[in-house]
Design a protein around this motif. Sequence first.
Motif, PDB file in Angstrom:
ATOM      1  N   GLY C  77       0.839  -1.195   0.000  1.00  0.00           N
ATOM      2  CA  GLY C  77       0.000   0.000   0.000  1.00  0.00           C
ATOM      3  C   GLY C  77       0.867   1.234   0.000  1.00  0.00           C
ATOM      4  O   GLY C  77       1.965   1.222   0.539  1.00  0.00           O
ATOM      5  N   LEU C  78       0.383   2.297  -0.667  1.00  0.00           N
ATOM      6  CA  LEU C  78       1.188   3.517  -0.727  1.00  0.00           C
ATOM      7  C   LEU C  78       0.286   4.725  -0.474  1.00  0.00           C
ATOM      8  O   LEU C  78      -0.756   4.872  -1.096  1.00  0.00           O
ATOM      9  CB  LEU C  78       1.853   3.611  -2.109  1.00  0.00           C
ATOM     10  CG  LEU C  78       2.647   4.858  -2.457  1.00  0.00           C
ATOM     11  CD1 LEU C  78       3.740   5.127  -1.441  1.00  0.00           C
ATOM     12  CD2 LEU C  78       3.256   4.747  -3.847  1.00  0.00           C
ATOM     13  N   PHE C  80       0.286   8.680  -0.768  1.00  0.00           N
ATOM     14  CA  PHE C  80       1.068   9.727  -1.416  1.00  0.00           C
ATOM     15  C   PHE C  80       1.045  11.006  -0.603  1.00  0.00           C
ATOM     16  O   PHE C  80       0.135  11.246   0.184  1.00  0.00           O
ATOM     17  CB  PHE C  80       0.493  10.023  -2.803  1.00  0.00           C
ATOM     18  CG  PHE C  80       0.694   8.915  -3.779  1.00  0.00           C
ATOM     19  CD1 PHE C  80       1.807   8.878  -4.600  1.00  0.00           C
ATOM     20  CD2 PHE C  80      -0.238   7.895  -3.885  1.00  0.00           C
ATOM     21  CE1 PHE C  80       1.983   7.856  -5.497  1.00  0.00           C
ATOM     22  CE2 PHE C  80      -0.063   6.868  -4.782  1.00  0.00           C
ATOM     23  CZ  PHE C  80       1.046   6.844  -5.597  1.00  0.00           C
ATOM     24  N   ASP C  82       0.379  13.928  -1.694  1.00  0.00           N
ATOM     25  CA  ASP C  82      -0.836  14.711  -1.981  1.00  0.00           C
ATOM     26  C   ASP C  82      -2.078  13.816  -1.946  1.00  0.00           C
ATOM     27  O   ASP C  82      -3.114  14.170  -2.468  1.00  0.00           O
ATOM     28  CB  ASP C  82      -0.702  15.434  -3.323  1.00  0.00           C
ATOM     29  CG  ASP C  82      -0.448  14.480  -4.468  1.00  0.00           C
ATOM     30  OD1 ASP C  82      -0.414  13.248  -4.223  1.00  0.00           O
ATOM     31  OD2 ASP C  82      -0.289  14.932  -5.612  1.00  0.00           O
ATOM     32  N   ALA C  84      -3.531  11.738  -3.604  1.00  0.00           N
ATOM     33  CA  ALA C  84      -3.961  11.179  -4.884  1.00  0.00           C
ATOM     34  C   ALA C  84      -5.277  10.433  -4.760  1.00  0.00           C
ATOM     35  O   ALA C  84      -5.435   9.325  -5.257  1.00  0.00           O
ATOM     36  CB  ALA C  84      -2.873  10.268  -5.469  1.00  0.00           C
ATOM     37  N   LEU C  85      -6.239  11.046  -4.090  1.00  0.00           N
ATOM     38  CA  LEU C  85      -7.573  10.431  -4.023  1.00  0.00           C
ATOM     39  C   LEU C  85      -8.248  10.608  -5.370  1.00  0.00           C
ATOM     40  O   LEU C  85      -8.041  11.611  -6.040  1.00  0.00           O
ATOM     41  CB  LEU C  85      -8.388  11.108  -2.923  1.00  0.00           C
ATOM     42  CG  LEU C  85      -7.841  10.869  -1.507  1.00  0.00           C
ATOM     43  CD1 LEU C  85      -8.612  11.694  -0.502  1.00  0.00           C
ATOM     44  CD2 LEU C  85      -7.902   9.395  -1.144  1.00  0.00           C
ATOM     45  N   PHE C  86      -9.051   9.628  -5.762  1.00  0.00           N
ATOM     46  CA  PHE C  86      -9.721   9.707  -7.063  1.00  0.00           C
ATOM     47  C   PHE C  86     -10.861  10.710  -6.988  1.00  0.00           C
ATOM     48  O   PHE C  86     -11.836  10.491  -6.260  1.00  0.00           O
ATOM     49  CB  PHE C  86     -10.248   8.334  -7.474  1.00  0.00           C
ATOM     50  CG  PHE C  86      -9.170   7.289  -7.492  1.00  0.00           C
ATOM     51  CD1 PHE C  86      -7.961   7.532  -8.139  1.00  0.00           C
ATOM     52  CD2 PHE C  86      -9.342   6.069  -6.861  1.00  0.00           C
ATOM     53  CE1 PHE C  86      -6.959   6.583  -8.157  1.00  0.00           C
ATOM     54  CE2 PHE C  86      -8.340   5.114  -6.867  1.00  0.00           C
ATOM     55  CZ  PHE C  86      -7.144   5.371  -7.514  1.00  0.00           C
ATOM     56  N   PRO C  87     -10.772  11.800  -7.724  1.00  0.00           N
ATOM     57  CA  PRO C  87     -11.757  12.866  -7.541  1.00  0.00           C
ATOM     58  C   PRO C  87     -13.148  12.516  -8.066  1.00  0.00           C
ATOM     59  O   PRO C  87     -14.108  13.162  -7.701  1.00  0.00           O
ATOM     60  CB  PRO C  87     -11.158  14.046  -8.321  1.00  0.00           C
ATOM     61  CG  PRO C  87     -10.231  13.426  -9.290  1.00  0.00           C
ATOM     62  CD  PRO C  87      -9.741  12.153  -8.692  1.00  0.00           C
ATOM     63  N   HIS C  88     -13.237  11.491  -8.901  1.00  0.00           N
ATOM     64  CA  HIS C  88     -14.559  11.178  -9.450  1.00  0.00           C
ATOM     65  C   HIS C  88     -15.278  10.131  -8.622  1.00  0.00           C
ATOM     66  O   HIS C  88     -16.380   9.722  -8.972  1.00  0.00           O
ATOM     67  CB  HIS C  88     -14.428  10.719 -10.903  1.00  0.00           C
ATOM     68  CG  HIS C  88     -13.562   9.517 -11.073  1.00  0.00           C
ATOM     69  ND1 HIS C  88     -12.253   9.488 -10.651  1.00  0.00           N
ATOM     70  CD2 HIS C  88     -13.813   8.306 -11.604  1.00  0.00           C
ATOM     71  CE1 HIS C  88     -11.725   8.304 -10.930  1.00  0.00           C
ATOM     72  NE2 HIS C  88     -12.656   7.571 -11.511  1.00  0.00           N
ATOM     73  N   LEU C  89     -14.645   9.658  -7.542  1.00  0.00           N
ATOM     74  CA  LEU C  89     -15.295   8.669  -6.698  1.00  0.00           C
ATOM     75  C   LEU C  89     -15.574   9.290  -5.327  1.00  0.00           C
ATOM     76  O   LEU C  89     -14.917  10.236  -4.921  1.00  0.00           O
ATOM     77  CB  LEU C  89     -14.389   7.450  -6.529  1.00  0.00           C
ATOM     78  CG  LEU C  89     -13.982   6.703  -7.800  1.00  0.00           C
ATOM     79  CD1 LEU C  89     -13.032   5.570  -7.475  1.00  0.00           C
ATOM     80  CD2 LEU C  89     -15.213   6.172  -8.515  1.00  0.00           C
ATOM     81  N   TYR C  97     -12.029   0.878  -3.899  1.00  0.00           N
ATOM     82  CA  TYR C  97     -11.364   0.682  -5.196  1.00  0.00           C
ATOM     83  C   TYR C  97     -10.425  -0.522  -5.218  1.00  0.00           C
ATOM     84  O   TYR C  97     -10.499  -1.377  -6.100  1.00  0.00           O
ATOM     85  CB  TYR C  97     -10.601   1.961  -5.574  1.00  0.00           C
ATOM     86  CG  TYR C  97     -10.008   1.915  -6.952  1.00  0.00           C
ATOM     87  CD1 TYR C  97     -10.774   2.231  -8.064  1.00  0.00           C
ATOM     88  CD2 TYR C  97      -8.686   1.531  -7.148  1.00  0.00           C
ATOM     89  CE1 TYR C  97     -10.238   2.180  -9.332  1.00  0.00           C
ATOM     90  CE2 TYR C  97      -8.136   1.471  -8.421  1.00  0.00           C
ATOM     91  CZ  TYR C  97      -8.916   1.798  -9.511  1.00  0.00           C
ATOM     92  OH  TYR C  97      -8.384   1.745 -10.773  1.00  0.00           O
ATOM     93  N   GLN C 131     -13.796  16.513  -3.024  1.00  0.00           N
ATOM     94  CA  GLN C 131     -13.579  17.962  -2.994  1.00  0.00           C
ATOM     95  C   GLN C 131     -14.117  18.598  -1.714  1.00  0.00           C
ATOM     96  O   GLN C 131     -13.717  19.690  -1.351  1.00  0.00           O
ATOM     97  CB  GLN C 131     -14.259  18.642  -4.194  1.00  0.00           C
ATOM     98  CG  GLN C 131     -13.601  18.387  -5.513  1.00  0.00           C
ATOM     99  CD  GLN C 131     -14.024  17.070  -6.127  1.00  0.00           C
ATOM    100  OE1 GLN C 131     -14.720  16.273  -5.506  1.00  0.00           O
ATOM    101  NE2 GLN C 131     -13.578  16.810  -7.339  1.00  0.00           N
ATOM    102  N   ARG C 145      -7.872   3.893   2.380  1.00  0.00           N
ATOM    103  CA  ARG C 145      -7.853   3.300   1.050  1.00  0.00           C
ATOM    104  C   ARG C 145      -6.634   2.387   0.887  1.00  0.00           C
ATOM    105  O   ARG C 145      -6.738   1.282   0.361  1.00  0.00           O
ATOM    106  CB  ARG C 145      -7.796   4.398  -0.012  1.00  0.00           C
ATOM    107  CG  ARG C 145      -7.834   3.857  -1.415  1.00  0.00           C
ATOM    108  CD  ARG C 145      -7.785   4.956  -2.446  1.00  0.00           C
ATOM    109  NE  ARG C 145      -6.459   5.574  -2.506  1.00  0.00           N
ATOM    110  CZ  ARG C 145      -6.119   6.519  -3.393  1.00  0.00           C
ATOM    111  NH1 ARG C 145      -7.016   6.952  -4.262  1.00  0.00           N
ATOM    112  NH2 ARG C 145      -4.912   7.026  -3.388  1.00  0.00           N
ATOM    113  N   ALA C 146      -5.497   2.843   1.393  1.00  0.00           N
ATOM    114  CA  ALA C 146      -4.279   2.050   1.254  1.00  0.00           C
ATOM    115  C   ALA C 146      -4.357   0.771   2.082  1.00  0.00           C
ATOM    116  O   ALA C 146      -3.824  -0.268   1.692  1.00  0.00           O
ATOM    117  CB  ALA C 146      -3.074   2.879   1.653  1.00  0.00           C
TER     118      ALA C 146
END
Lengths: 334, 554, 353
Positions: C77-78, C80, C82, C84-89, C97, C131, C145-146
């Motif tokens: 698992g990583l 980041f 920033d 790096a969350l998926f903005p469309h989910l 995911y 957002q 998530r990770a």
Amino acid sequence: MKKKLFLVILGIALTLSGCLGRPEKPLTVYTYSSFPTALVEQIVSHFEQEHQLKVEFRSFSDTGPLLNQLVQEKEQPQADVVIGLDNNYLPKAVSLDVLEPYKPKAAEAIKPELVFDPDFYLTPFDYGYIVFNYDSQRLERVPTSHQDLLDPYYRGKIVVENPLTSSPGQAFLLTTIALFGEEGYLDYWRELKKNLLTITPGWDEAYGIFTSGEVPLVLSYGASPVYHLLYEETERYQALVLDGGAYAQIEGAGIVKHAPHPEGARLLIDYILSPDFQRLIPETQFMYPVRADLELPASFRIAAQADRLFNLPPEDVAANLERWLAAWEQVINE
Amino acid sequence: MKRFSSLARKKERGEKRGGRSVLYYVLLCLFYLPVLSVLSRAFLGRNAWTALLGLLSSEQTLKVLTFTTKQALLSALFSLLLALPGAYFFGRYDFPGKRLLRSMMIIPFMLPGILVVLGMVVFYGRNGFFNQLLAYLFPGRTVTFTELYGFKGIVLAHVFYNFSFCLRMLGERWERLNPRLEEASLMLGASKFETWFRIILPLLLPTVGYLFTLVFLYSFLGFTVVLVLGGYLYQTFEVLIYIEYNHKLNFDRASMLAGLQLLFLAGVLAVQNWTGRNARRYSGELSYLPPLSLKRHRCRALFFLVYLVATLLFFVLPLLLVSIRSFQQRGQAAGAWTLENYRLLFREEFRFAVGQRLVSVVVTSFLLAVVVALITVLLADLVAKQRRRYRWDRSDLWLQLPTGVSFLTFAFGLINLTGRALPTWVLLIWAQVFLAFPLVYSILRTARRELGEELLEAAQLLGATGRELFWTAEFPLLKRALGSALAYGAALSLGDLSAVLVLGQGKLVTLSVAVYRLIGHYHFPLATALGTVFILLSLILFSLVDAGKLEDHV
Amino acid sequence: MNKDYLQIEVEKNYPGFQLVAEFTVSEGEFFSLVGPSGCGKTTLLRLISGLEQPDRGRIILDGWDVTAVSPADRKIGLVFQDYALFPHLTVAGNIEYGLKVRRLPVEQRRARVEELLALFEIEGLKNRNIQELSGGERQRVALARALAPQPCLLLMDEPFAALDYGIRRRLRRELRELQERLGFTTIFVTHQQEEALSLSARLAVMKNGRIMQIGTAAEVYCNPVHSFVAEFLGDANLIPCEVQSTDAGITITFDEATVFTMPGSKQKPGSYLLMIRPEDVMITDHTPLFTGELVTLEYLGHGYYLEVKTTNGLLLKMVTGKEEQELVKGRWLPLTFRSGAPKLIPIKAQVST
């Protein structure tokens, strides 16, 4: 802040539109946009020197918008003279009631077969033949008749203009009607269609395809080769008179009904028939002057010479053109 | 404290009106009054409804509609498919020449139709370069490309027009997609394929959808290319309108056709808006792009090279061939090398054909382009700023509708409305701003929305106001978008021919008009020389704009 | 517990930069990589994750050579920097995911998502868009998530860098507690020494693509083997000196005059740097090692920071408690070192960098 900005813009627009009121209106000529600058300048300087009159030209993208403008200004005409309505537009212009007849002083000097309007709503000032041109370096079998063009040898070798969108195209459609009659012209087109590489909307594109070497035959003007002779010193491109004749596109000039300067307008019509002006036409417009008493420049030896004209009576054209075009459209779309 | 409350009040006011200001409504008026005047002419006249029924039930209308839609769909599809791999490399890597290529991509967008047609004929024509190449590669065998004149040729030409524009827009979008997102997906166990489908595609989809619609509309309104290559077998609505307006002088029928076309395209835009309503364009910052090196990404770099060479061959070479001929005597492929055609641009021949000197033509063109671009960007940015807190909704759709109005329709309406009472250049700027607004607005709208509120509020709380706020906070962040918007605004103005021809009345001569006039006077070699000058000058202009906006990126 | 849970031995070359690293991490350990920016710690993390390929060497995870395994299959698992969350989910969509792409059945996925939402106390955010989240919330979602696919190893790349100081401290504590409770092996990258020292059992200090020292926080702080390590992890005085062995221990000579003996110590004779932390320099009533003039005085709240210019030309940094009352600039202070605090760093160690 935005409100302010908007008011400023509005203010500027209003001031500018207010500046429009001119004290003295010059003699105004409407024409199409490719009318040669050399001729425009000739007219302007002549009127300034001889008559102390200022002449202003406004040009339109095409005959349609030009006529539309005249119709819109009917109540309060802005233009005095219109230059460049050809024989096929006469009936339309007359029926729209935007022109005033005027028989110029030099009317007798015009070749009689070119006087397409006996009432002189429009006075002819130049004409050209609508004929095929061919590339002598790329065409081995040169046709001599319209029937020859149907030979499979010419498949994909011909480009013509669309009669719905271009005046040479329309002239060619009328030629086929003159030659094969109302019964036969559609059959002719059905066969010709097979040999056409494409039908272009205007002369520009057709001639461009031709000179880029894509086709050896194009529908163009009888004096087109003169240009190549004059500017490129080549006789590679030749005009082609099929069946010994050609369709003449005759360009006319007329006075706008209730023109603000009728006197000046009459002077202008007379001037464009003068030998001085007529002499300029061949090598600027690549058209023929209408005066019978003028000699053509040497370069015109390469231009087409037609013994007979295929022109149909303008009334016939006016009455039937829409029907003929519609039928043609059907055949092309088959 | 005082600042806080005034800020809050401002917010409230905006909320009530949904971000629609006086300016928004003024723009709507400026755009729709001419259109409405066309529509009223079409649908309020006597017997309008019977005529309409006749038009709707006619076989020709249906046929034209089917053809136009089909070619526009295919053009949009192929433009995007072709642009996609390129957009990937532009969005994910840095490589030498990237800036220049990016600037070059606007060029086809603004070329006079006749030059594009000549390029297509010279390259793809029966005796064109491509067929000569095929004959050379496969001697003795008759492998030829003969499809230029017909349906395939039309689609090819539209792809030619639009694909590089798609590549640029999509590439710019891709650059803003955080590469970390792909890596995150990989780390969570997704394959490259799944990452592409579950992450990248959904994030690019709004842009892809928008571009698809745009190319569809541009192709739907296609004119010169369709007419020349279609040989009248294929007609678009635009052709029908043109014939009715210019040749049959049947203005009512022309208006009606224009009205129908407008309604149909408005429908298309509304559908796009509706399907894309949940697909927001997500914010993203520019990240550092790794240089594409032959050593490290061997496969990718090779693929990109092949792609680049192929696209340059098929899309740049046609124009290049036309340019090359301008350096040959009489513009003939066999002619000797010469600069004569360029020398003639400064002679009387040029003035006699065009009506003005070269310098004045160039100055007029670029002045007009810059003025139009600036006005459009200013207006679009003001509206975009006011609407930045809102999602893309119906209010934006109204400002996008001009894309669905052909220029011919608008000019016709403009003349109908004002009766030419306004000075020529006012009408012309009005028309060109209208022409450029949708694209410019869409670029700035996205950028403004991505800018986010926190930053502006932070700057405001720190005491930055008005101009200061713009130059210190907004401008540096919007530089890229503003640059792109300016470039496209200028390109649309430079490329416009019909507006200048119809409204300019021969007094305003721009480069594209000059090209046409030269051709009208048989000066084909001069026209290609002028076209080359036109391309080079535009390239310089766009490079300058691009250079300005890329500063922050390096 | 497996001591060699993760074995790393890699080399990666860039133009003008070379990364060489060799170390092991045991199962359940919280290991930090710390160093200034550009030292190669993020690159090392990306090598472990598989997002970059080493030019040489291998990475073995739980006895499995993953060097050539794609990042998707490494079960790492990583998180980041920033996020790096998926903005469309949505939040739930993001957490789900990793389970979805691994084709877990829907019920299992849902249960796991609920579990993680509860674990991170973000049940209320389940259906929110990314957002709408604050920085701290995003951080939790990224971590959830990770962890959702139960990775063998969790990598974190400066996950707190974008947060306020207060939130950062709270999240740091929470992360430590969570890690202890769940026992996932973690490699944590940071450039902040405070973060590294407070979080990790063991840490590696990096510079210019090399690991300078590996050890527990206390070891590395108190016994730096390199002047860089000494200076990077907090303030340090580094004094050049000569060392001689005697029967009783060693003598350290700073210059001709000042001699200091460390009884019972053993050290090869030669040139060294003596490292002494500011808090280990004291004002003394006995025979001072140095005397010097107080030139800088800063009030820290919990005490004072001082700089003293000694008679033999050294500038000594020191920290005192609040109790020192009569500190004024220009005063002469007698100083000595806390016994056992000074450490010797061989001069030759400097040469390698």
